[in-house]
Scaffold this active site. Sequence first.
Site, PDB file in Angstrom:
ATOM      1  N   ASP A 293     -10.948   3.105   3.987  1.00 36.97           N
ATOM      2  CA  ASP A 293     -11.348   1.700   3.917  1.00 36.97           C
ATOM      3  C   ASP A 293     -12.861   1.559   3.763  1.00 36.97           C
ATOM      4  OD1 ASP A 293      -9.430  -0.350   3.992  1.00 36.97           O
ATOM      5  OD2 ASP A 293      -8.989   0.004   6.107  1.00 36.97           O
TER       6      ASP A 293
ATOM      7  N   GLN B 260      -4.607  -1.138   9.636  1.00 38.00           N
ATOM      8  CA  GLN B 260      -4.555  -2.498   9.087  1.00 38.00           C
ATOM      9  C   GLN B 260      -5.190  -3.488  10.068  1.00 38.00           C
ATOM     10  OE1 GLN B 260      -3.562  -3.201   6.002  1.00 38.00           O
ATOM     11  NE2 GLN B 260      -3.849  -5.388   6.205  1.00 38.00           N
TER      12      GLN B 260
ATOM     13  N   LYS C  44       0.843  -1.207   0.000  1.00 34.77           N
ATOM     14  CA  LYS C  44       0.000   0.000   0.000  1.00 34.77           C
ATOM     15  C   LYS C  44       0.871   1.247   0.000  1.00 34.77           C
ATOM     16  CE  LYS C  44      -3.882  -2.263   2.299  1.00 34.77           C
ATOM     17  NZ  LYS C  44      -4.506  -2.626   3.580  1.00 34.77           N
TER      18      LYS C  44
HETATM   19  N1  GUN Z   1      -6.723  -6.553   6.284  1.00 32.56           N
HETATM   20  C1  GUN Z   1      -7.015  -7.337   5.206  1.00 32.56           C
HETATM   21  N2  GUN Z   1      -7.638  -6.601   4.263  1.00 32.56           N
HETATM   22  C2  GUN Z   1      -7.740  -5.342   4.739  1.00 32.56           C
HETATM   23  C3  GUN Z   1      -8.268  -4.130   4.216  1.00 32.56           C
HETATM   24  O1  GUN Z   1      -8.799  -4.048   3.114  1.00 32.56           O
HETATM   25  N3  GUN Z   1      -8.170  -3.052   5.037  1.00 32.56           N
HETATM   26  C4  GUN Z   1      -7.617  -3.113   6.266  1.00 32.56           C
HETATM   27  N4  GUN Z   1      -7.578  -1.995   6.991  1.00 32.56           N
HETATM   28  N5  GUN Z   1      -7.114  -4.208   6.779  1.00 32.56           N
HETATM   29  C5  GUN Z   1      -7.184  -5.323   6.014  1.00 32.56           C
END
Ligand code: GUN
Length: 282
Positions: A119, A96, A52
Amino acid sequence: MQLIDGKLKAAEILEQVKAGVEGQVKADGARPGLTVVLVGEDPASQVYVRNKEKRAEEAGFNGQLIRLPSTTSESDLLAVIDKLNTDKSVHGILVQLPLPEQINEQAVIGAIAPEKDVDGFHEVNGGRLLNGDSRAMVPCTPLGCLHLIETVIPDLKGMHAVIIGRSNIVGKPLSMLLLQKSCTVTITHSKTRDLPNVCAGADILIAAVGVPELVKADWVKPGAVVIDVGINRVARDGKQVLVGDVDFDAVRDIASAITPVPGGVGPMTIACLLSNTLAASR
Ligand code: GUN
Protein backbone atom coordinates in the site's frame (compact mmCIF):
# COMPACT_ATOMS: atom_id res chain seq x y z
CA MET A 1 -12.74 16.17 -24.90
CA GLN A 2 -10.85 12.93 -24.43
CA LEU A 3 -12.17 10.37 -21.97
CA ILE A 4 -9.25 8.87 -20.05
CA ASP A 5 -9.97 5.15 -19.98
CA GLY A 6 -8.73 3.76 -16.67
CA LYS A 7 -10.06 0.29 -17.39
CA LEU A 8 -8.00 0.06 -20.57
CA LYS A 9 -4.80 1.37 -18.97
CA ALA A 10 -5.31 -0.91 -15.93
CA ALA A 11 -5.77 -3.93 -18.24
CA GLU A 12 -2.47 -3.05 -19.95
CA ILE A 13 -0.65 -2.91 -16.62
CA LEU A 14 -2.27 -6.15 -15.45
CA GLU A 15 -1.10 -7.92 -18.64
CA GLN A 16 2.47 -6.77 -17.94
CA VAL A 17 2.19 -7.83 -14.31
CA LYS A 18 0.84 -11.24 -15.31
CA ALA A 19 3.78 -11.77 -17.67
CA GLY A 20 6.13 -10.64 -14.90
CA VAL A 21 4.58 -13.10 -12.44
CA GLU A 22 4.99 -16.00 -14.89
CA GLY A 23 8.61 -14.99 -15.49
CA GLN A 24 9.17 -14.95 -11.75
CA VAL A 25 7.63 -18.41 -11.33
CA LYS A 26 9.86 -19.81 -14.09
CA ALA A 27 12.96 -18.17 -12.66
CA ASP A 28 12.72 -19.37 -9.08
CA GLY A 29 9.71 -21.68 -8.89
CA ALA A 30 7.94 -19.52 -6.32
CA ARG A 31 4.70 -17.68 -7.00
CA PRO A 32 4.50 -14.10 -5.67
CA GLY A 33 2.04 -13.92 -2.78
CA LEU A 34 -0.33 -11.18 -1.64
CA THR A 35 -2.13 -11.41 1.70
CA VAL A 36 -5.08 -9.12 2.40
CA VAL A 37 -6.24 -8.70 5.99
CA LEU A 38 -9.83 -7.62 6.56
CA VAL A 39 -11.01 -6.81 10.07
CA GLY A 40 -14.77 -6.57 10.54
CA GLU A 41 -17.67 -6.50 8.09
CA ASP A 42 -17.67 -3.02 6.55
CA PRO A 43 -19.69 -3.55 3.33
CA ALA A 44 -17.57 -1.26 1.11
CA SER A 45 -14.37 -2.92 2.39
CA GLN A 46 -15.79 -6.37 1.62
CA VAL A 47 -16.33 -5.33 -2.01
CA TYR A 48 -12.85 -3.78 -2.34
CA VAL A 49 -11.18 -6.80 -0.79
CA ARG A 50 -13.02 -9.29 -2.99
CA ASN A 51 -11.97 -7.31 -6.09
CA LYS A 52 -8.34 -7.25 -4.98
CA GLU A 53 -8.34 -11.00 -4.39
CA LYS A 54 -9.99 -11.73 -7.73
CA ARG A 55 -7.58 -9.58 -9.73
CA ALA A 56 -4.58 -10.96 -7.82
CA GLU A 57 -5.52 -14.52 -8.71
CA GLU A 58 -6.23 -13.60 -12.35
CA ALA A 59 -2.73 -12.14 -12.56
CA GLY A 60 -1.26 -15.38 -11.20
CA PHE A 61 -0.46 -14.37 -7.63
CA ASN A 62 -0.93 -16.58 -4.62
CA GLY A 63 -3.79 -14.69 -3.04
CA GLN A 64 -4.70 -15.12 0.61
CA LEU A 65 -7.48 -13.40 2.51
CA ILE A 66 -7.44 -13.34 6.30
CA ARG A 67 -10.78 -12.35 7.81
CA LEU A 68 -10.83 -11.30 11.45
CA PRO A 69 -13.87 -10.38 13.57
CA SER A 70 -14.66 -6.71 14.27
CA THR A 71 -13.86 -7.37 17.95
CA THR A 72 -10.21 -8.24 17.18
CA SER A 73 -7.79 -6.50 19.55
CA GLU A 74 -4.83 -4.47 18.35
CA SER A 75 -2.35 -6.95 19.84
CA ASP A 76 -4.05 -9.88 18.08
CA LEU A 77 -3.84 -8.04 14.74
CA LEU A 78 -0.19 -7.16 15.40
CA ALA A 79 0.51 -10.85 16.05
CA VAL A 80 -1.02 -11.76 12.68
CA ILE A 81 1.13 -9.15 10.93
CA ASP A 82 4.24 -10.38 12.73
CA LYS A 83 3.66 -13.85 11.32
CA LEU A 84 3.11 -12.53 7.79
CA ASN A 85 6.29 -10.42 8.04
CA THR A 86 8.40 -13.54 8.54
CA ASP A 87 6.49 -15.79 6.10
CA LYS A 88 8.70 -16.14 3.00
CA SER A 89 5.73 -17.05 0.77
CA VAL A 90 4.10 -13.68 1.51
CA HIS A 91 5.57 -10.78 -0.50
CA GLY A 92 2.83 -8.21 -0.05
CA ILE A 93 0.67 -7.43 3.00
CA LEU A 94 -2.37 -5.19 2.77
CA VAL A 95 -4.49 -4.37 5.81
CA GLN A 96 -7.79 -2.99 4.56
CA LEU A 97 -8.73 0.37 6.09
CA PRO A 98 -10.67 1.63 7.97
CA LEU A 99 -10.01 -0.54 11.04
CA PRO A 100 -12.41 -0.85 14.01
CA GLU A 101 -11.98 1.97 16.52
CA GLN A 102 -10.21 -0.10 19.20
CA ILE A 103 -7.27 -0.52 16.80
CA ASN A 104 -4.70 2.22 16.15
CA GLU A 105 -4.25 2.35 12.37
CA GLN A 106 -0.84 4.00 12.49
CA ALA A 107 0.48 1.33 14.86
CA VAL A 108 -0.73 -1.42 12.55
CA ILE A 109 0.67 0.16 9.38
CA GLY A 110 3.97 0.77 11.19
CA ALA A 111 4.18 -2.92 12.11
CA ILE A 112 4.16 -4.12 8.49
CA ALA A 113 7.64 -4.83 7.12
CA PRO A 114 8.30 -1.81 4.83
CA GLU A 115 9.40 -4.06 1.94
CA LYS A 116 6.04 -5.91 2.14
CA ASP A 117 3.99 -2.73 2.51
CA VAL A 118 2.41 -2.82 -0.96
CA ASP A 119 0.00 0.00 0.00
CA GLY A 120 2.99 2.28 0.57
CA PHE A 121 1.48 3.59 3.81
CA HIS A 122 4.42 2.77 6.13
CA GLU A 123 6.37 5.80 7.36
CA VAL A 124 9.58 4.39 5.88
CA ASN A 125 7.97 4.31 2.43
CA GLY A 126 6.50 7.78 2.99
CA GLY A 127 9.98 9.05 3.91
CA ARG A 128 11.55 7.40 0.88
CA LEU A 129 8.95 8.97 -1.42
CA LEU A 130 9.64 12.37 0.16
CA ASN A 131 13.37 11.87 -0.44
CA GLY A 132 12.94 10.68 -4.04
CA ASP A 133 14.43 7.31 -3.05
CA SER A 134 13.63 4.70 -5.72
CA ARG A 135 13.15 1.99 -3.06
CA ALA A 136 9.89 3.66 -1.99
CA MET A 137 6.76 1.56 -2.31
CA VAL A 138 4.40 4.21 -3.73
CA PRO A 139 0.71 4.33 -2.66
CA CYS A 140 -1.45 2.77 -5.39
CA THR A 141 -4.10 5.44 -6.03
CA PRO A 142 -1.66 8.35 -6.54
CA LEU A 143 0.55 6.12 -8.70
CA GLY A 144 -2.51 5.23 -10.77
CA CYS A 145 -3.37 8.92 -11.13
CA LEU A 146 0.14 9.70 -12.36
CA HIS A 147 -0.02 6.92 -14.98
CA LEU A 148 -3.36 8.27 -16.24
CA ILE A 149 -2.08 11.86 -16.41
CA GLU A 150 0.95 10.66 -18.38
CA THR A 151 -1.29 9.00 -20.99
CA VAL A 152 -2.42 12.49 -22.04
CA ILE A 153 0.59 14.64 -21.01
CA PRO A 154 3.80 12.63 -21.51
CA ASP A 155 6.05 15.51 -20.35
CA LEU A 156 4.77 17.13 -17.15
CA LYS A 157 7.63 19.62 -16.77
CA GLY A 158 6.41 23.05 -15.66
CA MET A 159 2.73 22.10 -15.54
CA HIS A 160 0.66 23.58 -12.74
CA ALA A 161 -1.06 20.74 -10.88
CA VAL A 162 -3.72 21.58 -8.31
CA ILE A 163 -4.75 18.81 -5.92
CA ILE A 164 -7.97 19.11 -3.92
CA GLY A 165 -7.50 17.06 -0.74
CA ARG A 166 -4.51 16.57 1.57
CA SER A 167 -4.96 12.94 2.68
CA ASN A 168 -2.01 10.68 3.51
CA ILE A 169 -3.38 8.14 1.02
CA VAL A 170 -3.83 10.38 -2.04
CA GLY A 171 -3.20 14.13 -1.83
CA LYS A 172 0.16 14.20 -0.05
CA PRO A 173 1.87 11.33 -1.92
CA LEU A 174 0.51 12.53 -5.27
CA SER A 175 2.00 15.96 -4.61
CA MET A 176 5.42 14.32 -4.20
CA LEU A 177 5.08 12.29 -7.42
CA LEU A 178 4.09 15.37 -9.43
CA LEU A 179 6.87 17.43 -7.87
CA GLN A 180 9.34 14.73 -8.95
CA LYS A 181 8.02 15.20 -12.49
CA SER A 182 8.81 18.94 -12.18
CA CYS A 183 5.23 20.11 -11.90
CA THR A 184 4.38 23.19 -9.87
CA VAL A 185 2.11 21.71 -7.22
CA THR A 186 -0.62 23.35 -5.16
CA ILE A 187 -2.36 21.30 -2.48
CA THR A 188 -5.75 22.67 -1.48
CA HIS A 189 -8.15 21.62 1.29
CA SER A 190 -11.25 22.61 3.21
CA LYS A 191 -9.62 25.80 4.59
CA THR A 192 -8.28 27.02 1.24
CA ARG A 193 -9.55 30.51 0.43
CA ASP A 194 -11.26 31.03 -2.92
CA LEU A 195 -10.91 27.38 -3.92
CA PRO A 196 -12.69 27.70 -7.31
CA ASN A 197 -10.25 30.39 -8.41
CA VAL A 198 -7.19 28.41 -7.28
CA CYS A 199 -8.47 25.39 -9.23
CA ALA A 200 -9.10 27.52 -12.31
CA GLY A 201 -5.33 28.13 -12.53
CA ALA A 202 -4.59 24.42 -12.94
CA ASP A 203 -3.26 22.73 -16.08
CA ILE A 204 -3.95 19.47 -14.24
CA LEU A 205 -6.74 19.36 -11.64
CA ILE A 206 -7.01 16.36 -9.32
CA ALA A 207 -10.04 16.04 -7.03
CA ALA A 208 -9.60 13.70 -4.05
CA VAL A 209 -11.87 14.94 -1.27
CA GLY A 210 -14.93 12.71 -1.23
CA VAL A 211 -17.45 15.50 -1.83
CA PRO A 212 -19.96 14.51 -4.55
CA GLU A 213 -19.68 16.68 -7.69
CA LEU A 214 -17.83 19.49 -5.89
CA VAL A 215 -15.88 20.66 -8.96
CA LYS A 216 -18.03 22.81 -11.25
CA ALA A 217 -17.50 24.21 -14.75
CA ASP A 218 -16.03 27.54 -13.62
CA TRP A 219 -13.40 25.72 -11.48
CA VAL A 220 -11.76 24.35 -14.63
CA LYS A 221 -9.48 26.18 -17.06
CA PRO A 222 -10.44 25.45 -20.68
CA GLY A 223 -8.22 22.63 -21.92
CA ALA A 224 -7.19 21.42 -18.44
CA VAL A 225 -6.76 17.70 -17.65
CA VAL A 226 -9.14 16.62 -14.87
CA ILE A 227 -8.56 13.53 -12.69
CA ASP A 228 -11.45 12.49 -10.46
CA VAL A 229 -10.45 10.26 -7.52
CA GLY A 230 -13.85 10.46 -5.77
CA ILE A 231 -16.16 7.48 -5.43
CA ASN A 232 -19.34 8.71 -3.77
CA ARG A 233 -22.60 6.80 -3.40
CA VAL A 234 -25.57 9.15 -3.75
CA ALA A 235 -29.31 8.70 -4.17
CA ARG A 236 -30.59 9.88 -7.56
CA ASP A 237 -34.23 9.42 -8.65
CA GLY A 238 -34.68 6.84 -5.90
CA LYS A 239 -31.61 4.85 -7.01
CA GLN A 240 -28.10 4.55 -5.57
CA VAL A 241 -25.52 5.78 -8.08
CA LEU A 242 -21.76 6.37 -8.02
CA VAL A 243 -20.52 9.89 -8.69
CA GLY A 244 -17.08 11.44 -8.46
CA ASP A 245 -15.85 14.66 -6.86
CA VAL A 246 -16.26 16.36 -10.24
CA ASP A 247 -19.57 17.42 -11.80
CA PHE A 248 -18.78 15.36 -14.89
CA ASP A 249 -21.55 16.65 -17.17
CA ALA A 250 -20.71 20.27 -16.37
CA VAL A 251 -16.94 19.86 -16.80
CA ARG A 252 -16.66 17.41 -19.71
CA ASP A 253 -16.81 20.04 -22.46
CA ILE A 254 -14.33 22.40 -20.77
CA ALA A 255 -11.56 19.92 -19.98
CA SER A 256 -9.28 18.55 -22.72
CA ALA A 257 -9.32 15.17 -20.97
CA ILE A 258 -11.17 13.76 -17.97
CA THR A 259 -11.47 10.47 -16.06
CA PRO A 260 -14.96 8.98 -15.66
CA VAL A 261 -16.40 7.55 -12.43
CA PRO A 262 -16.55 4.58 -12.44
CA GLY A 263 -13.90 3.36 -14.90
CA GLY A 264 -11.23 6.00 -14.31
CA VAL A 265 -8.90 5.99 -11.32
CA GLY A 266 -10.63 3.04 -9.56
CA PRO A 267 -9.33 0.20 -11.76
CA MET A 268 -5.83 1.74 -11.70
CA THR A 269 -5.57 1.37 -7.92
CA ILE A 270 -5.75 -2.43 -8.05
CA ALA A 271 -3.44 -2.60 -11.09
CA CYS A 272 -0.81 -0.56 -9.22
CA LEU A 273 -1.28 -2.68 -6.09
CA LEU A 274 -0.41 -5.80 -8.07
CA SER A 275 2.46 -4.06 -9.80
CA ASN A 276 3.80 -3.10 -6.33
CA THR A 277 3.36 -6.70 -5.15
CA LEU A 278 5.35 -8.04 -8.11
CA ALA A 279 8.07 -5.49 -7.37
CA ALA A 280 8.06 -6.53 -3.69
CA SER A 281 8.57 -10.17 -4.67
CA ARG A 282 11.64 -9.33 -6.76
N1 GUN B 1 -9.41 1.51 2.08
C1 GUN B 1 -9.78 2.33 1.05
N2 GUN B 1 -8.77 2.42 0.16
C2 GUN B 1 -7.76 1.65 0.61
C3 GUN B 1 -6.46 1.33 0.12
O1 GUN B 1 -6.01 1.78 -0.93
N3 GUN B 1 -5.73 0.49 0.90
C4 GUN B 1 -6.19 0.00 2.07
N4 GUN B 1 -5.39 -0.81 2.77
N5 GUN B 1 -7.38 0.27 2.56
C5 GUN B 1 -8.16 1.10 1.83
